[in-house]
Design a protein around this motif. Structure first.
Motif, PDB file in Angstrom:
ATOM      1  N   PRO A 376       2.144 -41.915  27.871  1.00 24.92           N
ATOM      2  CA  PRO A 376       2.447 -40.477  27.787  1.00 24.92           C
ATOM      3  C   PRO A 376       1.929 -39.749  29.027  1.00 24.92           C
ATOM      4  CG  PRO A 376       1.456 -41.270  25.747  1.00 24.92           C
ATOM      5  CD  PRO A 376       1.326 -42.375  26.736  1.00 24.92           C
ATOM      6  N   ALA A 377       2.676 -38.761  29.458  1.00 22.83           N
ATOM      7  CA  ALA A 377       2.283 -38.037  30.678  1.00 22.83           C
ATOM      8  C   ALA A 377       0.981 -37.281  30.481  1.00 22.83           C
ATOM      9  CB  ALA A 377       3.398 -37.079  31.089  1.00 22.83           C
ATOM     10  N   ILE A 378       0.818 -36.672  29.321  1.00 18.81           N
ATOM     11  CA  ILE A 378      -0.355 -35.828  29.087  1.00 18.81           C
ATOM     12  C   ILE A 378      -1.414 -36.614  28.332  1.00 18.81           C
ATOM     13  CG2 ILE A 378      -1.218 -33.709  28.029  1.00 18.81           C
ATOM     14  CD1 ILE A 378       0.658 -33.338  30.437  1.00 18.81           C
ATOM     15  N   ASP A 379      -2.577 -36.680  28.914  1.00 15.18           N
ATOM     16  CA  ASP A 379      -3.727 -37.317  28.269  1.00 15.18           C
ATOM     17  C   ASP A 379      -4.970 -36.590  28.761  1.00 15.18           C
ATOM     18  OD1 ASP A 379      -5.270 -39.012  26.745  1.00 15.18           O
ATOM     19  OD2 ASP A 379      -4.204 -40.818  27.366  1.00 15.18           O
ATOM     20  N   TRP A 380      -6.149 -37.166  28.456  1.00 19.68           N
ATOM     21  CA  TRP A 380      -7.397 -36.483  28.795  1.00 19.68           C
ATOM     22  C   TRP A 380      -7.557 -36.216  30.288  1.00 19.68           C
ATOM     23  CZ3 TRP A 380      -8.970 -33.887  25.109  1.00 19.68           C
ATOM     24  CH2 TRP A 380      -9.194 -34.373  23.824  1.00 19.68           C
ATOM     25  N   TRP A 381      -6.844 -36.964  31.153  1.00 20.72           N
ATOM     26  CA  TRP A 381      -7.012 -36.775  32.591  1.00 20.72           C
ATOM     27  C   TRP A 381      -6.749 -35.334  33.022  1.00 20.72           C
ATOM     28  CZ3 TRP A 381      -3.172 -34.918  35.730  1.00 20.72           C
ATOM     29  CH2 TRP A 381      -1.865 -34.960  35.220  1.00 20.72           C
ATOM     30  N   ILE A 382      -5.868 -34.642  32.280  1.00 15.75           N
ATOM     31  CA  ILE A 382      -5.483 -33.298  32.697  1.00 15.75           C
ATOM     32  C   ILE A 382      -6.610 -32.287  32.492  1.00 15.75           C
ATOM     33  CG2 ILE A 382      -4.519 -32.367  30.539  1.00 15.75           C
ATOM     34  CD1 ILE A 382      -2.108 -31.423  32.197  1.00 15.75           C
ATOM     35  N   ILE A 383      -7.628 -32.662  31.706  1.00  9.71           N
ATOM     36  CA  ILE A 383      -8.760 -31.753  31.497  1.00  9.71           C
ATOM     37  C   ILE A 383      -9.432 -31.399  32.827  1.00  9.71           C
ATOM     38  CG2 ILE A 383     -11.162 -31.742  30.649  1.00  9.71           C
ATOM     39  CD1 ILE A 383     -10.190 -32.833  28.070  1.00  9.71           C
ATOM     40  N   ALA A 384      -9.454 -32.356  33.750  1.00  9.11           N
ATOM     41  CA  ALA A 384     -10.075 -32.092  35.049  1.00  9.11           C
ATOM     42  C   ALA A 384      -9.397 -30.915  35.743  1.00  9.11           C
ATOM     43  CB  ALA A 384     -10.008 -33.336  35.923  1.00  9.11           C
ATOM     44  N   HIS A 385      -8.086 -30.846  35.654  1.00 10.69           N
ATOM     45  CA  HIS A 385      -7.366 -29.758  36.316  1.00 10.69           C
ATOM     46  C   HIS A 385      -7.419 -28.476  35.490  1.00 10.69           C
ATOM     47  CE1 HIS A 385      -5.981 -33.352  38.396  1.00 10.69           C
ATOM     48  NE2 HIS A 385      -5.716 -32.554  39.405  1.00 10.69           N
ATOM     49  N   VAL A 386      -7.522 -28.607  34.176  1.00  8.77           N
ATOM     50  CA  VAL A 386      -7.762 -27.430  33.341  1.00  8.77           C
ATOM     51  C   VAL A 386      -9.114 -26.813  33.701  1.00  8.77           C
ATOM     52  CG1 VAL A 386      -8.209 -26.657  30.980  1.00  8.77           C
ATOM     53  CG2 VAL A 386      -6.289 -28.178  31.446  1.00  8.77           C
ATOM     54  N   ALA A 387     -10.111 -27.674  33.905  1.00  5.60           N
ATOM     55  CA  ALA A 387     -11.438 -27.193  34.302  1.00  5.60           C
ATOM     56  C   ALA A 387     -11.387 -26.452  35.633  1.00  5.60           C
ATOM     57  CB  ALA A 387     -12.424 -28.356  34.388  1.00  5.60           C
ATOM     58  N   ALA A 388     -10.500 -26.875  36.527  1.00  4.57           N
ATOM     59  CA  ALA A 388     -10.357 -26.199  37.823  1.00  4.57           C
ATOM     60  C   ALA A 388      -9.620 -24.868  37.684  1.00  4.57           C
ATOM     61  CB  ALA A 388      -9.628 -27.105  38.809  1.00  4.57           C
ATOM     62  N   LEU A 389      -8.697 -24.780  36.724  1.00  3.24           N
ATOM     63  CA  LEU A 389      -7.963 -23.534  36.511  1.00  3.24           C
ATOM     64  C   LEU A 389      -8.863 -22.445  35.935  1.00  3.24           C
ATOM     65  CD1 LEU A 389      -4.570 -24.841  35.078  1.00  3.24           C
ATOM     66  CD2 LEU A 389      -4.961 -23.815  37.328  1.00  3.24           C
ATOM     67  N   TYR A 390      -9.900 -22.857  35.209  1.00  7.81           N
ATOM     68  CA  TYR A 390     -10.787 -21.896  34.548  1.00  7.81           C
ATOM     69  C   TYR A 390     -11.488 -20.968  35.551  1.00  7.81           C
ATOM     70  CZ  TYR A 390     -15.722 -21.167  33.095  1.00  7.81           C
ATOM     71  OH  TYR A 390     -16.985 -20.688  32.912  1.00  7.81           O
ATOM     72  N   PRO A 391     -12.210 -21.462  36.568  1.00  6.69           N
ATOM     73  CA  PRO A 391     -12.797 -20.521  37.540  1.00  6.69           C
ATOM     74  C   PRO A 391     -11.745 -19.870  38.427  1.00  6.69           C
ATOM     75  CG  PRO A 391     -13.185 -22.771  38.259  1.00  6.69           C
ATOM     76  CD  PRO A 391     -12.576 -22.854  36.891  1.00  6.69           C
ATOM     77  N   SER A 392     -10.601 -20.535  38.600  1.00  9.89           N
ATOM     78  CA  SER A 392      -9.543 -19.946  39.432  1.00  9.89           C
ATOM     79  C   SER A 392      -8.999 -18.682  38.788  1.00  9.89           C
ATOM     80  CB  SER A 392      -8.415 -20.957  39.640  1.00  9.89           C
ATOM     81  OG  SER A 392      -8.892 -22.130  40.278  1.00  9.89           O
ATOM     82  N   ALA A 393      -8.749 -18.736  37.478  1.00  5.96           N
ATOM     83  CA  ALA A 393      -8.236 -17.559  36.773  1.00  5.96           C
ATOM     84  C   ALA A 393      -9.247 -16.424  36.803  1.00  5.96           C
ATOM     85  CB  ALA A 393      -7.901 -17.935  35.329  1.00  5.96           C
ATOM     86  N   ILE A 394     -10.527 -16.750  36.642  1.00 12.17           N
ATOM     87  CA  ILE A 394     -11.573 -15.729  36.683  1.00 12.17           C
ATOM     88  C   ILE A 394     -11.658 -15.115  38.074  1.00 12.17           C
ATOM     89  CG2 ILE A 394     -14.061 -15.362  36.493  1.00 12.17           C
ATOM     90  CD1 ILE A 394     -14.039 -17.535  34.300  1.00 12.17           C
ATOM     91  N   ALA A 395     -11.540 -15.951  39.100  1.00 11.93           N
ATOM     92  CA  ALA A 395     -11.628 -15.451  40.477  1.00 11.93           C
ATOM     93  C   ALA A 395     -10.489 -14.499  40.798  1.00 11.93           C
ATOM     94  CB  ALA A 395     -11.626 -16.619  41.453  1.00 11.93           C
ATOM     95  N   VAL A 396      -9.288 -14.781  40.308  1.00 14.72           N
ATOM     96  CA  VAL A 396      -8.143 -13.913  40.586  1.00 14.72           C
ATOM     97  C   VAL A 396      -8.378 -12.509  40.039  1.00 14.72           C
ATOM     98  CG1 VAL A 396      -5.721 -13.509  39.972  1.00 14.72           C
ATOM     99  CG2 VAL A 396      -6.435 -15.747  40.793  1.00 14.72           C
ATOM    100  N   VAL A 397      -9.053 -12.406  38.908  1.00 18.79           N
ATOM    101  CA  VAL A 397      -9.337 -11.096  38.319  1.00 18.79           C
ATOM    102  C   VAL A 397     -10.534 -10.441  38.998  1.00 18.79           C
ATOM    103  CG1 VAL A 397      -9.963  -9.868  36.200  1.00 18.79           C
ATOM    104  CG2 VAL A 397      -8.358 -11.797  36.111  1.00 18.79           C
ATOM    105  N   PHE A 398     -11.582 -11.207  39.256  1.00 18.92           N
ATOM    106  CA  PHE A 398     -12.828 -10.649  39.776  1.00 18.92           C
ATOM    107  C   PHE A 398     -12.934 -10.890  41.287  1.00 18.92           C
ATOM    108  CE2 PHE A 398     -13.464 -11.284  35.258  1.00 18.92           C
ATOM    109  CZ  PHE A 398     -14.063 -10.096  34.873  1.00 18.92           C
ATOM    110  N   SER A 399     -13.564 -11.979  41.701  1.00 20.87           N
ATOM    111  CA  SER A 399     -13.660 -12.299  43.130  1.00 20.87           C
ATOM    112  C   SER A 399     -13.923 -13.790  43.275  1.00 20.87           C
ATOM    113  CB  SER A 399     -14.781 -11.497  43.803  1.00 20.87           C
ATOM    114  OG  SER A 399     -16.048 -11.872  43.282  1.00 20.87           O
ATOM    115  N   GLY A 400     -13.687 -14.300  44.469  1.00 24.69           N
ATOM    116  CA  GLY A 400     -13.895 -15.719  44.732  1.00 24.69           C
ATOM    117  C   GLY A 400     -15.187 -15.951  45.484  1.00 24.69           C
ATOM    118  N   GLN A 401     -16.014 -16.862  44.979  1.00 30.09           N
ATOM    119  CA  GLN A 401     -17.244 -17.268  45.670  1.00 30.09           C
ATOM    120  C   GLN A 401     -17.361 -18.784  45.519  1.00 30.09           C
ATOM    121  OE1 GLN A 401     -20.752 -14.723  44.804  1.00 30.09           O
ATOM    122  NE2 GLN A 401     -19.353 -13.457  43.599  1.00 30.09           N
ATOM    123  N   SER A 402     -17.719 -19.456  46.599  1.00 29.19           N
ATOM    124  CA  SER A 402     -17.655 -20.918  46.615  1.00 29.19           C
ATOM    125  C   SER A 402     -18.546 -21.568  45.559  1.00 29.19           C
ATOM    126  CB  SER A 402     -18.000 -21.454  48.002  1.00 29.19           C
ATOM    127  OG  SER A 402     -19.305 -21.051  48.393  1.00 29.19           O
TER     128      SER A 402
END
Length: 434
Positions: A376-402
């Protein structure tokens, strides 16, 4: 020359799969981090606030600002954890290092075990641990009185409990961990529904599994809410308002959305400075006014707000190695060898970009491999990219800091390691055919 590299990679692969490789990897992980404690970094800026508040809390003074008034401006989680350690070991930078070293050791084990579960490959899991072990920025953070090392351990632990364990006990434990993590970084709980959505999707039977997964999500979030509740009640008692975790949301919004904004944190903006100078507002009033000003700016400048998004994401994901800054102002080691630290940061930046490049390209390779093998295409591996989307979405609203991408770096290492492992296995298969 290619044959020589092939032999070298073959030996490295063979060693990584030996039983003795795991102790060696953990030694490689722990020794440089323990050695960094000798740099004795004096807390400055945010770290100084956390350190001083923890020291006061350890004496029973409570969570107070510089004027002795009760505060909730900064999330309480990290000072609270640190204050417990201070009561046991004393308030010192050495205690900070010990707490972070323990958290880092936990993260190392979680990177290995989650790497196995996300990739389905023991080789990839071990390469992921190797990558995280030698990642310079992670090493530099261990002596610092900042949230990142402990928060990352909590973040990984909560996700591990959702991925690797089942049953109500695991869900309750995950809720407690995520609740504590939310007291360190207030936006943490948004990751839970996202992870559970992946859990539902990978079942392949979303209609039948929707209710069980929804109940599990509700249990985790409910327990997390109960873990946070005592602090919320304290805020109501001390501040006279229902503040769930902290009162810096409005300030964070305004410092990322103003006329001076360029994607990062801009406390020097005239509107921000004027707000800070006002004496007619208390902590809650200043937070409300900052939120009003930030929201009004976004409403008045929708195009500018949209144009800031890629700049915020670049500020979040482009640079790395910010751990070195604390050494410039707080460590004699940097004064003794500034060029060595700057060279290390340059090496770190190159290493980071290699990891990030592999992480970005990995989904294409993973999907192609799973399609070819009938998985199946979707498995636990995608959690890594979900984890990356989480601070990305917050940064778009607030600000980006490394530093906000720091908790995602273990997942970047895991997925980049899968790419390397696949390449090594293909090279080995080619040598076998020849």
């Amino acid at each position: 020359m290619p044959a020589m590299f092939d032999r070298l990679f073959a030996r490295l692969t063979a060693f990584l799969m030996e039983p003795r490789a795991l102790p060696a990897l953990f030694v490689l992980f722990m020794v440089p981090r323990a050695a960094m404690l000798l740099c004795a970094v004096t807390p400055t800026s945010d770290a100084q606030w956390y350190f001083s508040r923890a020291a006061l809390m350890a004496t029973g003074a409570g969570y107070i600002d510089n004027h002795g008034a009760a505060t909730a401006f900064w999330p309480v989680g990290w000072p609270m954890i640190l204050s417990l350690a201070f009561r046991l070991l004393g308030a010192s930078i050495w205690t900070v290092g010990i707490v972070n070293l323990i958290a880092a050791a936990l993260s190392a084990w979680l990177v290995l075990d989650l790497g196995r579960r996300l990739s389905g490959s023991e080789l990839a899991a071990r390469i992921g641990l190797l990558a995280f072990a030698i990642y310079p920025n992670a090493i530099l953070y261990v002596p610092l009185a900042l949230t990142e090392v402990v928060y990352t351990a909590l973040f990984l632990s909560g996700i591990w409990l959702l991925v690797a364990r089942h049953g109500w006990r695991a869900n309750v434990a995950a809720g407690l961990v995520f609740g504590l993590a939310a007291l360190v970084k207030a936006q943490t709980l948004v990751i839970v529904p996202a992870i559970m959505a992946v859990a539902l999707w990978r079942t392949g039977d979303m209609r039948r599994q929707f209710l069980p997964v929804a109940w599990r999500t509700a249990l985790v979030l409910g327990v997390a809410g109960l873990a946070i509740a005592p602090w919320t009640l304290r805020n109501h008692r001390e501040l006279g308002a229902w503040v769930v975790v902290s009162t810096n949301g409005g300030y964070t919004l305004l410092t990322g959305n103003n006329d001076s904004a360029r994607g990062g944190y801009t406390p020097e903006d005239p509107v921000v400075r004027a707000l800070e100078a006002r004496t007619d507002l208390d902590e809650l009033g200043r937070d409300r006014e900052a939120r009003r000003l930030g929201t009004a700016w976004i409403a008045a400048h929708p195009a500018r707000f949209a144009m800031l998004a890629p700049m915020k994401l670049w500020r979040l994901w482009g640079p790395d190695g910010e751990g070195e800054w604390a050494y410039e102002t707080g460590s004699a080691a940097w004064q003794a060898a500034p060029r060595a630290f700057l060279a290390l940061r340059a090496v770190n930046q190159a290493f980071y970009w290699l990891l990030l490049g592999a992480f970005v390209l990995a989904p294409f390779a993973i999907l192609a491999r799973r399609r070819a093998t009938g998985l199946p295409a979707i498995d636990w591996w995608i959690i890594a990219h979900v984890a990356a989307l989480y601070p990305s979405a917050i940064a778009v609203v607030f600000s980006g800091q490394s530093r906000f991408h720091y908790p995602v770096m273990p997942f970047v290492c895991m997925i980049a390691a899968w790419v390397v492992a696949q390449w090594l296995e293909m090279r080995a298969a080619k040598r076998t055919r020849i």
